[in-house]
Design a protein around this motif. Structure first.
Motif, PDB file in Angstrom:
ATOM      1  N   GLY A  27       0.796  -1.224   0.000  1.00 27.76           N
ATOM      2  CA  GLY A  27       0.000   0.000   0.000  1.00 27.76           C
ATOM      3  C   GLY A  27       0.824   1.266   0.000  1.00 27.76           C
ATOM      4  O   GLY A  27       0.385   2.310   0.466  1.00 27.76           O
ATOM      5  N   ASP A  85      -7.012   1.463  -5.957  1.00 27.60           N
ATOM      6  CA  ASP A  85      -7.055   0.349  -5.004  1.00 27.60           C
ATOM      7  C   ASP A  85      -7.476  -0.951  -5.690  1.00 27.60           C
ATOM      8  O   ASP A  85      -6.966  -2.022  -5.382  1.00 27.60           O
ATOM      9  CB  ASP A  85      -8.020   0.667  -3.866  1.00 27.60           C
ATOM     10  CG  ASP A  85      -7.446   1.741  -2.940  1.00 27.60           C
ATOM     11  OD1 ASP A  85      -6.227   1.994  -3.027  1.00 27.60           O
ATOM     12  OD2 ASP A  85      -8.209   2.322  -2.151  1.00 27.60           O
ATOM     13  N   GLU A 103     -10.279   4.979  -5.778  1.00 24.43           N
ATOM     14  CA  GLU A 103     -10.961   3.678  -5.772  1.00 24.43           C
ATOM     15  C   GLU A 103     -10.416   2.787  -6.884  1.00 24.43           C
ATOM     16  O   GLU A 103     -10.148   1.601  -6.677  1.00 24.43           O
ATOM     17  CB  GLU A 103     -12.449   3.896  -6.050  1.00 24.43           C
ATOM     18  CG  GLU A 103     -13.351   3.615  -4.869  1.00 24.43           C
ATOM     19  CD  GLU A 103     -14.774   4.048  -5.198  1.00 24.43           C
ATOM     20  OE1 GLU A 103     -15.313   3.643  -6.258  1.00 24.43           O
ATOM     21  OE2 GLU A 103     -15.327   4.832  -4.398  1.00 24.43           O
TER      22      GLU A 103
END
Ligand code: ADP
Ligand code: MG
Length: 929
Positions: free
Chosen positions: A396, A575, A572
């Motif tokens: 991440g 991800d 979004e």
């Protein structure tokens, strides 16, 4: 952190946002602690051994002692903000865009940093009440062994975290386990070793950080050594708890048991579990994509201790630079993965001839196919560092450019796998690479290709990285945002017309947002009726007056909403893409490693062709026959300055016995010759050829036949070893003792002028006894350079000793070095000629010649000569005793004492004490005489 704690006083956090920097006020005048400072103190208390980077707006701020440390270390301004318990709070800060750079410097100085982020939008905090504190917590500990950012890492080297565990047997039988992880590439290895080989193993791995249990950290015997290593971190016992090791390890990999990883000893499991536990702690629960731990078998790699590594300048020079090292001289790789793999192979050459042959096959395939080599290398150049981009995405910490690297890497890997399969001859290692390169799902690359824009920002938060047309909702939000901007432009035209002020502009800044901007002379007009009904005054500056309108305010909100929505949609999508990549991380990692394999094979082939290297024959014999060998580094340096390098042969293979079978003991070459003749170069080139051959590279020679070496030793006499500076003779002797105690028949030993760090007498006797021991006990292949010409007489007694010398020519009183190694002994040292070359004044040279002539005339009576005659080997041939029988007796006693020593049975400390005792005895003998 508890977000709902009672609020006392803290308005500072939400102010002065425009400047990007917020000012904390720690306490009001009566000394109450503000909620923000309370939060800070709580987080700091949980991370006492780290500098705390506390995120506030666009800065990481440091307070109290941390601020003082960081401002000193980084040379940044120390300020004071607010008070804590009545005292000023020291503070300094780094802007987030430059955080990597400051982190890098702090880590390099040995600090650890806890990065504390804002975990919610300040707007969220505001909803809980105007004075709420933004939720924050530490998201990561930055330590030297757990880095992932390209800006913090050397692309060409691995950065390992090493966990060291011990299982106590008895103090002499202790076993150690090493587990090392590079979280930026996912490599994970485990090995077991004894106390004796511990230092060599750690020297090979060169970890960026070492973790040990508190017990080891304070172990009386080990602590001095361990604490001399960089970045040693002691950890509480639970991390090194053997009972929970298996469970922690299997939980990391999400498997029921670690049995499928291979058979690990308990201490190996302990070290491996400690390493992954530390990774989880520093990454705060994130799990970098690690390979399952690979167990290294003892003896699988060539053992090279630290002194030998630095002496041979394998990966860096004695002064610590990459330039001038063997690695720099042979590195033709064009990818980061290739550079790292090459450095790994050089640090740990193999000992299994079959494995070495597989590597050499891969190099040979590209030596023979120059078209494929050139084509592949040109394409490899364009490949990004897929390995590290992948690691960042999975934990991440990746950005849009990392996704692009994965897209390009997968596409390139597919392409390579097709090209490699077309090779005429596909050796095993390449066949494996072809398979791995094709493994990632092409659909992932295709999806990334569709999703990512052509130009990519550095950070996710910058937005704008998703390609237009990829997702309808995003396109709509962007259209709305852009449309509103057009409406604002139209509004400006309309306002200019209705007010009659042609210079009226609508502008934007961070403090006011959108506003109507007119010069001071027009300000009054807008502030009086009827225009004042529309234009609401906001600000008057030196030359300008600024207004807003209801219409403009509404438009602004619309733009902000649309932009916010567009960014949220982009995040979004990011991800989603990252999750797809993470799911396929095993296959992508395999392909990334295979890119390294292909790069190393082609790079070593390119080197072999460019520098005319030859494929060595490596087998299980004890042979060591190099013909036309060259020094890989000196040769290239000479090439740059236009000089030719003189190639030399070397043969340390066991001589055939009387019955014509090879004996099981290698030869010793005793190399004599004047200073600057090329002795050291010759010794080292042969050691380097062995290293190159066993790492799977072609070698700088016309031909080379090498029976695998299991341990390599290289030592230089103290006088040569200026880099270390202190107590060099002692160091030299301790290291020589280690060789005599450890070298077996498969070792290769390079001794360069051992014994010259002390007076002639004891230097010569030590060199002499060392050679005898190597010949009789160690029986290993040895190269021994010396300036003690007397020692060449040993060839008469030691059957496997061969005298070699550097040819020199005298020409008109000067010495000319031919750099050629020939059989025989140097008859003199040419020291005076060398001194003359060096520019000593002629009067000194003339005087030295006179002195030398006199000494040579008296040679038979010189003490050194008589010492030789006294040595046991020559006792039989000793001429009748000359003068000074008393001294002879004393020296004889000395020799007896020397002969009575059994180096094999002595600890290094005993050996040292024995040497001191011998020296004292010698001093007495010479004084008495
Ligand atoms: P020694 O150990 O005998 O004093 P060195 O090995 O240090 O000598 O070599 C001295 C210099 O001679 C080196 O720096 C190198 O430039 C040159 N030299 C050594 N060996 C060769 C060779 N085989 N061919 C050409 N030049 C050489
Ligand atoms: Mg030398």
């Amino acid at each position: 952190m508890d977000a709902a704690r009672p609020i006392v006083t803290d308005t500072s956090e939400l102010t002065s946002k425009a400047a990007g920097r917020v000012t904390p006020v720690a306490a009001d005048d009566v000394g109450r602690v503000t909620p923000m400072m309370e939060q800070y103190i709580e987080i700091k208390a949980a991370n006492p051994d780290c500098l705390l980077f506390y995120r506030m707006g666009d800065f990481y701020e440091l307070f109290f002692d941390d601020a003082e440390t960081a401002s000193r270390a980084l040379g940044i301004v120390l300020t004071k903000r607010g008070k804590h318990l009545g005292n000023d709070i020291p503070m300094c800060g780094v802007p987030i865009e430059r955080a990597d750079e400051y982190l890098h410097r702090l880590i390099a100085l040995g600090h650890r940093v806890a990065v504390c982020e804002q975990l919610e939008d300040p707007a969220e905090a505001r909803k809980r009440g105007a004075k709420s504190v933004v939720r924050r917590d530490v998201v990561r500990l930055v330590t030297p062994g757990t880095l992932t950012e390209d800006s913090l890492l050397d692309a060409k080297r691995n950065n390992y975290l090493l966990a060291l565990a011990r299982s106590r047997a008895s103090s002499t039988e202790d076993r150690f386990a090493l587990a090392w992880i590079d979280i930026s590439t996912g490599e994970f290895c485990v090995a077991e070793c004894s106390r004796a080989s511990l230092a060599a193993e750690i020297a090979r791995i060169e970890p960026g950080e070492i973790i040990v249990s508190d017990a080891l950290y304070s172990d009386a015997e080990l602590a001095p050594y361990l604490r001399s290593l960089p970045a040693l971190t002691p950890l509480a016992r639970d991390v090194f708890d053997g009972a929970t090791a298996e469970r922690r390890l299997s939980s990391y990999f999400g498997v029921a048991t670690t049995a499928s990883f291979g058979a690990f000893s308990r201490v190996e499991l302990t070290a491996a579990a400690a390493a992954v536990t530390y990774v989880e702690r520093t990454q705060i629960g994130k799990r970098p994509p690690l390979s399952v731990p690979a167990r290294e078998f003892p003896g699988a790699t060539l053992a090279i201790d630290q002194a030998t590594r630095s002496n041979l300048e394998l990966v860096r020079t004695l002064s610590g630079e990459r330039r001038g090292s063997l690695l720099a001289a042979i590195d033709r790789s064009v990818t980061a993965a290739g550079s790292r793999l090459l450095a790994q192979r050089l640090a740990a050459p193999l000992t299994d001839p079959a494995e070495i042959a597989h590597r050499l096959d891969a190099v040979a395939a590209f030596v023979n196919d120059s078209a494929a080599r050139g084509d592949l290398r040109a394409r490899l150049k364009a490949v990004p560092d897929l390995t590290r981009a992948l690691a960042r995405i999975v934990i991440g910490r990746g950005g849009p450019r990392d996704l692009a690297a994965i897209r390009d890497g997968i596409i390139a890997a597919k392409d390579f796998s097709i090209r490699l399969a077309a090779l005429a001859n596909v050796p095993r290692d390449i066949a494996q690479a072809i398979e791995a390169l094709a493994r990632p799902d092409a659909a992932i690359a295709a999806e990334l290709k569709r999703a990512l824009a052509d130009e990519l920002p550095a950070f996710r938060r910058d937005g704008g990285f998703v390609r237009a047309g990829y997702e309808t909702a995003l396109d709509e939000a962007r259209a709305l945002r852009d449309e509103s901007r057009r409406v604002i432009a139209a509004l400006q035209v309309r306002y200019a017309e209705t007010t009659g002020i042609r210079a009226l502009k609508i502008r934007h800044n961070n403090v006011l947002g959108y506003f109507v901007d007119v010069s001071a002379q027009h300000g009054d007009k807008l502030m009086s009726a009827p225009l004042s009904a529309t234009f609401i005054h906001r600000q008057t500056t030196a030359g300008q007056v600024r207004f807003t309108t209801t219409e403009l305010g509404a438009l602004e909100a619309k733009i902000a909403n649309a932009a916010e929505r567009a960014l949220a949609l982009e995040l979004e999508i990011f991800d989603r893409l990252a999750a797809t990549v993470a799911k396929a991380s095993a296959a992508i990692k395999d392909a990334a490693n295979a890119i390294g394999v292909a790069d190393v094979a082609t790079a070593l082939a390119a080197l072999a062709v460019e520098r005319d290297y030859v494929r060595p024959a490596v087998d299980d014999s004890l042979a060591f026959a190099v013909s036309g060998g060259r020094h890989p580094v000196v040769e290239q340096a000479l090439l740059a300055s236009g000089g030719p390098f003189v190639a030399n042969d070397c043969d340390l293979s066991p001589p055939p016995d009387a019955d014509k079978t090879a004996s099981s003991a290698g030869r010793i070459w005793l190399v004599t010759g004047p200073n600057m003749a090329g002795k050291s170069t010759f010794l080292r080139q042969n050691a380097l050829i062995a290293v190159l051959a066993q790492m799977g590279s072609f070698v700088p020679a016309r031909a080379a036949h090498i029976g695998v070496v299991d341990r390599l030793f290289s030592r230089v006499g103290a006088a040569d070893d200026l880099a270390r500076g202190h107590s060099t003779f002692m160091v030299e002797m301790v290291e020589t003792a280690a060789i005599l105690n450890q070298a077996g028949e498969r070792a290769l030993v390079i001794l360069d002028e051992i014994g010259r760090g002390t007076a002639t007498f004891d230097g010569l006797s030590i060199a002499w006894a060392t050679i005898e021991h190597l010949h009789q006990s160690n029986r290993c292949r040895t190269l021994f350079a010396t300036h003690f010409h007397e020692m060449t007489a040993l060839a008469a007694k030691l059957t496997r000793l061969h005298n070699a010398t550097m040819r020199v020519k005298e020409w008109q009183g000067d010495v000319v070095f031919l750099h050629e190694v020939v059989a025989g002994a140097a008859d003199r040292s040419y020291g005076i000629q060398v001194a003359k070359l060096a520019g000593l004044p002629p009067s000194v040279i003339e005087r030295a010649k006179l002195v030398l002539a006199q000494i040579e005339a008296e040679d038979r009576t010189s003490p050194a000569r008589r010492l030789i005659d006294d040595l046991p080997l020559f006792a039989a041939a000793r001429p009748a005793p000359a003068a000074a029988p008393q001294r002879d007796a004393a020296l004889g006693a000395l020799v007896e004492a020397l002969a009575a020593l059994h180096p094999d049975e002595m600890s290094p400390r005993d050996a040292l004490e024995a040497i001191y005792a011998l020296k004292a005895q010698l001093a007495k003998a010479t004084k008495d005489a």
